[in-house]
Design a protein around this motif. Structure first.
Motif, mmCIF file in Angstrom:
data_model
loop_
_atom_site.group_PDB
_atom_site.id
_atom_site.type_symbol
_atom_site.label_atom_id
_atom_site.label_comp_id
_atom_site.label_asym_id
_atom_site.label_seq_id
_atom_site.Cartn_x
_atom_site.Cartn_y
_atom_site.Cartn_z
ATOM 1 N N ASP A 187 -0.608 5.321 -1.133
ATOM 2 C CA ASP A 187 0.788 6.580 -0.469
ATOM 3 C C ASP A 187 1.824 6.518 -1.735
ATOM 4 O OD1 ASP A 187 -0.475 8.583 2.285
ATOM 5 O OD2 ASP A 187 -0.743 6.052 2.324
ATOM 6 N N THR A 195 0.861 -1.520 0.031
ATOM 7 C CA THR A 195 0.179 -0.176 0.167
ATOM 8 C C THR A 195 0.624 1.390 -0.168
ATOM 9 O OG1 THR A 195 -0.452 0.021 2.822
ATOM 10 C CG2 THR A 195 -1.736 -0.887 0.679
ATOM 11 N N LEU A 196 2.331 1.188 0.276
ATOM 12 C CA LEU A 196 2.922 2.286 0.618
ATOM 13 C C LEU A 196 4.063 2.032 -0.726
ATOM 14 C CD1 LEU A 196 4.273 4.628 1.827
ATOM 15 C CD2 LEU A 196 5.725 3.324 2.921
#
Length: 103
Positions: free
Chosen positions: A51, A29-30
């Motif tokens: 992000d 997710t990052l």
């Protein structure tokens, strides 16, 4: 199992048939730098990124940023958040303005 799985998508200063520009995916997710995220990830994987942390504005670290914003358009529940220093944001803004003016 690693507590924070890290996937190296690319770690090269350019693109070749065997190497992609800098991008590291942490915990799915990052994204750390956006050099090759669109080229290396499926659309579902791109959509899962929430992000992006940009270290600086060199092209090998930001090359896929626009594609990463555009590809999963309409599939995100939340907008993609991009984090960077003010200097990096200013350089990206200037680059995007130049692209727009050239069209």
């Amino acid at each position: 199992e690693k507590p924070y799985p890290l996937t190296i998508l690319g770690s090269y200063g350019g693109t070749t048939d065997r190497c992609l520009p800098t991008s590291f995916l942490l915990n799915e997710t990052l994204l750390l730098d956006a050099g090759s995220a669109a080229a290396a990830l499926s659309l579902d994987a791109q959509s899962a990124i929430g992000d992006v942390l940009l270290s600086h504005a060199h092209i090998d670290h930001v090359a896929d940023l626009c594609s990463l914003l555009d590809n999963p358009f309409g599939q995100r529940a939340e907008p993609l958040r991009v984090w960077c220093l003010d200097e990096t944001a200013e350089a990206l803004e200037e680059y995007l303005q130049r692209l727009e003016e050239a069209q």
